[in-house]
Design a protein around this motif. Structure first.
Motif, PDB file in Angstrom:
ATOM      1  N   LYS A  99       0.831  -1.219   0.000  1.00 58.81           N
ATOM      2  CA  LYS A  99       0.000   0.000   0.000  1.00 58.81           C
ATOM      3  C   LYS A  99       0.864   1.267   0.000  1.00 58.81           C
ATOM      4  CE  LYS A  99      -0.007  -0.339   4.950  1.00 58.81           C
ATOM      5  NZ  LYS A  99      -0.553  -0.458   6.238  1.00 58.81           N
ATOM      6  N   TYR A 100       2.077   1.193   0.564  1.00 57.14           N
ATOM      7  CA  TYR A 100       2.945   2.377   0.566  1.00 57.14           C
ATOM      8  C   TYR A 100       3.379   2.728  -0.856  1.00 57.14           C
ATOM      9  CZ  TYR A 100       3.379   1.625   5.622  1.00 57.14           C
ATOM     10  OH  TYR A 100       3.122   1.456   6.958  1.00 57.14           O
ATOM     11  N   SER A 101       3.828   1.702  -1.591  1.00 57.86           N
ATOM     12  CA  SER A 101       4.205   1.941  -2.997  1.00 57.86           C
ATOM     13  C   SER A 101       3.019   2.464  -3.792  1.00 57.86           C
ATOM     14  CB  SER A 101       4.737   0.658  -3.638  1.00 57.86           C
ATOM     15  OG  SER A 101       6.091   0.450  -3.289  1.00 57.86           O
ATOM     16  N   GLU A 102       1.835   1.930  -3.504  1.00 58.48           N
ATOM     17  CA  GLU A 102       0.637   2.386  -4.224  1.00 58.48           C
ATOM     18  C   GLU A 102       0.402   3.879  -4.024  1.00 58.48           C
ATOM     19  OE1 GLU A 102      -2.823   0.014  -3.173  1.00 58.48           O
ATOM     20  OE2 GLU A 102      -1.650  -1.781  -3.739  1.00 58.48           O
ATOM     21  N   ARG A 103       0.808   4.404  -2.862  1.00 58.86           N
ATOM     22  CA  ARG A 103       0.642   5.840  -2.589  1.00 58.86           C
ATOM     23  C   ARG A 103       1.861   6.641  -3.007  1.00 58.86           C
ATOM     24  NH1 ARG A 103      -0.777   4.565   2.889  1.00 58.86           N
ATOM     25  NH2 ARG A 103       0.559   6.249   3.577  1.00 58.86           N
ATOM     26  N   GLY A 104       2.825   5.969  -3.647  1.00 61.69           N
ATOM     27  CA  GLY A 104       4.006   6.686  -4.154  1.00 61.69           C
ATOM     28  C   GLY A 104       5.120   6.805  -3.153  1.00 61.69           C
ATOM     29  N   MET A 105       4.996   6.104  -2.007  1.00 61.93           N
ATOM     30  CA  MET A 105       6.001   6.243  -0.958  1.00 61.93           C
ATOM     31  C   MET A 105       6.468   4.886  -0.426  1.00 61.93           C
ATOM     32  SD  MET A 105       3.357   8.292   1.525  1.00 61.93           S
ATOM     33  CE  MET A 105       4.421   8.385   2.949  1.00 61.93           C
ATOM     34  N   GLY A 106       6.945   4.064  -1.351  1.00 59.63           N
ATOM     35  CA  GLY A 106       7.521   2.775  -0.973  1.00 59.63           C
ATOM     36  C   GLY A 106       8.971   2.924  -0.555  1.00 59.63           C
ATOM     37  N   LEU A 107       9.724   1.842  -0.683  1.00 63.68           N
ATOM     38  CA  LEU A 107      11.150   1.858  -0.313  1.00 63.68           C
ATOM     39  C   LEU A 107      11.864   3.022  -0.998  1.00 63.68           C
ATOM     40  CD1 LEU A 107      13.523   0.115   1.042  1.00 63.68           C
ATOM     41  CD2 LEU A 107      13.880  -0.741  -1.286  1.00 63.68           C
ATOM     42  N   ILE A 108      11.605   3.158  -2.285  1.00 64.13           N
ATOM     43  CA  ILE A 108      12.113   4.288  -3.071  1.00 64.13           C
ATOM     44  C   ILE A 108      10.891   5.120  -3.447  1.00 64.13           C
ATOM     45  CG2 ILE A 108      13.398   4.954  -5.153  1.00 64.13           C
ATOM     46  CD1 ILE A 108      15.118   3.151  -3.334  1.00 64.13           C
ATOM     47  N   ARG A 109      10.898   6.391  -3.074  1.00 64.23           N
ATOM     48  CA  ARG A 109       9.721   7.228  -3.343  1.00 64.23           C
ATOM     49  C   ARG A 109       9.493   7.407  -4.837  1.00 64.23           C
ATOM     50  NH1 ARG A 109       7.445  10.031   1.555  1.00 64.23           N
ATOM     51  NH2 ARG A 109       6.817  11.725   0.206  1.00 64.23           N
ATOM     52  N   ARG A 110       8.248   7.338  -5.243  1.00 62.02           N
ATOM     53  CA  ARG A 110       7.932   7.674  -6.636  1.00 62.02           C
ATOM     54  C   ARG A 110       7.500   9.145  -6.721  1.00 62.02           C
ATOM     55  NH1 ARG A 110       3.427   4.756 -10.335  1.00 62.02           N
ATOM     56  NH2 ARG A 110       3.822   5.969 -12.223  1.00 62.02           N
ATOM     57  N   TYR A 111       6.837   9.608  -5.683  1.00 59.06           N
ATOM     58  CA  TYR A 111       6.389  11.007  -5.642  1.00 59.06           C
ATOM     59  C   TYR A 111       6.910  11.694  -4.370  1.00 59.06           C
ATOM     60  CZ  TYR A 111       3.256   9.653  -9.380  1.00 59.06           C
ATOM     61  OH  TYR A 111       2.761   9.198 -10.564  1.00 59.06           O
ATOM     62  N   ALA A 112       7.398  12.910  -4.518  1.00 56.40           N
ATOM     63  CA  ALA A 112       7.837  13.689  -3.352  1.00 56.40           C
ATOM     64  C   ALA A 112       6.611  14.252  -2.643  1.00 56.40           C
ATOM     65  CB  ALA A 112       8.759  14.818  -3.798  1.00 56.40           C
ATOM     66  N   LEU A 113       5.689  14.764  -3.431  1.00 55.98           N
ATOM     67  CA  LEU A 113       4.419  15.318  -2.961  1.00 55.98           C
ATOM     68  C   LEU A 113       3.371  14.865  -3.979  1.00 55.98           C
ATOM     69  CD1 LEU A 113       5.655  18.955  -2.155  1.00 55.98           C
ATOM     70  CD2 LEU A 113       4.711  17.330  -0.494  1.00 55.98           C
ATOM     71  N   PRO A 114       2.085  15.031  -3.674  1.00 54.10           N
ATOM     72  CA  PRO A 114       1.091  14.615  -4.665  1.00 54.10           C
ATOM     73  C   PRO A 114       1.391  15.236  -6.043  1.00 54.10           C
ATOM     74  CG  PRO A 114       0.023  15.162  -2.594  1.00 54.10           C
ATOM     75  CD  PRO A 114       1.469  15.528  -2.434  1.00 54.10           C
ATOM     76  N   ASN A 115       1.459  14.394  -7.054  1.00 49.62           N
ATOM     77  CA  ASN A 115       1.734  14.811  -8.448  1.00 49.62           C
ATOM     78  C   ASN A 115       3.119  15.409  -8.692  1.00 49.62           C
ATOM     79  OD1 ASN A 115      -0.945  14.067  -9.224  1.00 49.62           O
ATOM     80  ND2 ASN A 115      -1.644  15.966  -8.242  1.00 49.62           N
ATOM     81  N   VAL A 116       4.017  15.282  -7.743  1.00 50.66           N
ATOM     82  CA  VAL A 116       5.397  15.729  -7.963  1.00 50.66           C
ATOM     83  C   VAL A 116       6.284  14.487  -8.035  1.00 50.66           C
ATOM     84  CG1 VAL A 116       7.336  17.116  -7.101  1.00 50.66           C
ATOM     85  CG2 VAL A 116       4.973  17.861  -6.680  1.00 50.66           C
ATOM     86  N   ALA A 117       6.617  14.071  -9.263  1.00 48.00           N
ATOM     87  CA  ALA A 117       7.405  12.843  -9.449  1.00 48.00           C
ATOM     88  C   ALA A 117       8.842  13.068  -9.002  1.00 48.00           C
ATOM     89  CB  ALA A 117       7.363  12.418 -10.905  1.00 48.00           C
ATOM     90  N   MET A 118       9.424  12.068  -8.374  1.00 46.44           N
ATOM     91  CA  MET A 118      10.807  12.176  -7.887  1.00 46.44           C
ATOM     92  C   MET A 118      11.811  12.148  -9.041  1.00 46.44           C
ATOM     93  SD  MET A 118      11.138  12.266  -4.490  1.00 46.44           S
ATOM     94  CE  MET A 118      12.753  11.592  -4.198  1.00 46.44           C
ATOM     95  N   TYR A 119      11.549  11.301 -10.052  1.00 43.27           N
ATOM     96  CA  TYR A 119      12.557  11.065 -11.089  1.00 43.27           C
ATOM     97  C   TYR A 119      11.969  11.286 -12.472  1.00 43.27           C
ATOM     98  CZ  TYR A 119      14.573   8.816  -7.017  1.00 43.27           C
ATOM     99  OH  TYR A 119      15.040   8.578  -5.750  1.00 43.27           O
ATOM    100  N   LYS A 120      12.806  11.868 -13.345  1.00 45.12           N
ATOM    101  CA  LYS A 120      12.387  12.030 -14.746  1.00 45.12           C
ATOM    102  C   LYS A 120      12.647  10.755 -15.515  1.00 45.12           C
ATOM    103  CE  LYS A 120      11.800  16.635 -16.134  1.00 45.12           C
ATOM    104  NZ  LYS A 120      12.284  17.843 -16.749  1.00 45.12           N
TER     105      LYS A 120
END
Ligand SMILES: [Zn+2]
Length: 280
Positions: A99-120
């Motif tokens: 569920k953490y990855s699903e919200r963008g905040m798993g082991l490695i973050r996908r999103y810093a904030l809602p709709n702000v992607a960590m990586y290009k």
């Protein structure tokens, strides 16, 4: 290579089987971290000053472990395979997103904030393995070795996983927009720490005027569920502190109440140490 954490230990004579850890108070970004997200936004997940607030744990006989690296780089409070496959440049069978990855905040973050992607760009498996091997695993090894040694010496160990929370959740949190209490204690719904211990911690805060809630919305993350085992006398619980109590949430600076609040935490720490000391 410098160790990616700080471990403060008490003197031999007043050592108690009591360990505090702060996995999110680090703000270092290793040189292989490439993100265009500005630091001001990367700071949103930073448990600023938590390592400092709990510092007196060491004076009363506890250990205090804190990560030096940012949880935006890799998060010690996640399972090592809680990886969102969408981050990767190729499939990797190791990924077991929760569920953490699903919200963008798993082991490695996908999103810093809602709709702000960590990586290009997508990350490679090697990049993630590097973070696990040199940052995540050393942190966990330090924690598990400390807990194991104390458990061996005393027959029991009490662990407190220390965090801070925004005074209101955002769109990546399960309580979006809701004002949070002062303190949230997480014991995985009574499964990770003995009831008496959790009550001692609750009383330590409530008698100093703080409103304390248990397990809602935070019942404890990976660290608490992974290290707590009541049957084996391994007690693990999480403490989330509302940031508004001690800092300016926008500027990430201590507020006027910082000093008073830190003194209260020192008293809380003393109550906890008294309980542990009476039970070994
Ligand atoms: Zn945290």
């Amino acid at each position: 290579m410098k160790l990616p954490f700080t471990l403060l230990s008490p003197s031999q004579e007043n050592c108690l089987p009591l360990v505090f850890d702060s996995p999110h108070s680090g703000i270092n970004f290793p040189s292989d971290f490439k993100s265009e997200v500005p630091l001001s936004q990367l700071k949103s997940g930073w448990d600023a000053f938590i390592d400092d607030l709990w510092q007196d744990a060491v004076k009363v006989g506890g250990h205090l472990l804190h990560a030096d690296f940012s949880r935006m780089y890799i998060d010690p409070n996640r399972a090592p395979n809680d990886i969102d496959p969408a981050l990767l440049d190729a499939p990797w069978h190791e990924c077991q997103p929760t569920k953490y990855s699903e919200r963008g905040m798993g082991l490695i973050r996908r999103y810093a904030l809602p709709n702000v992607a960590m990586y290009k760009e997508p990350l490679s498996r090697a990049q993630i393995e590097h973070r696990i091997k040199h940052y995540y695993q050393p942190y966990h090894q330090a924690l598990s070795a400390t807990l194991a040694k104390l458990h061996q010496d005393f027959g029991a160990v009490w662990h407190i996983d220390c965090h801070s929370m925004k005074s209101k959740g955002n769109g990546m949190n399960i309580d979006n927009g809701v004002a949070r209490p002062d303190i949230i204690l997480g014991d995985n719904l009574g499964q990770a720490a003995g009831a008496e211990f959790v009550q001692v911690v609750e009383d330590a805060f409530s008698k100093r005027g703080y409103n304390v809630v248990r397990n809602t919305p935070y019942k404890g993350g990976y660290l608490v569920t992974h290290y707590g085992n009541i049957k084996d006398n391994r007690h693990s619980m999480q403490i989330e502190i509302n940031r508004a109590l001690y800092m300016n949430e926008k500027a990430f600076t201590p507020n006027d109440n910082y000093h008073n609040f830190k003194q209260d935490i020192s008293q809380v720490v003393k109550d906890i140490a008294d309980y542990v000391s009476a039970n070994v």
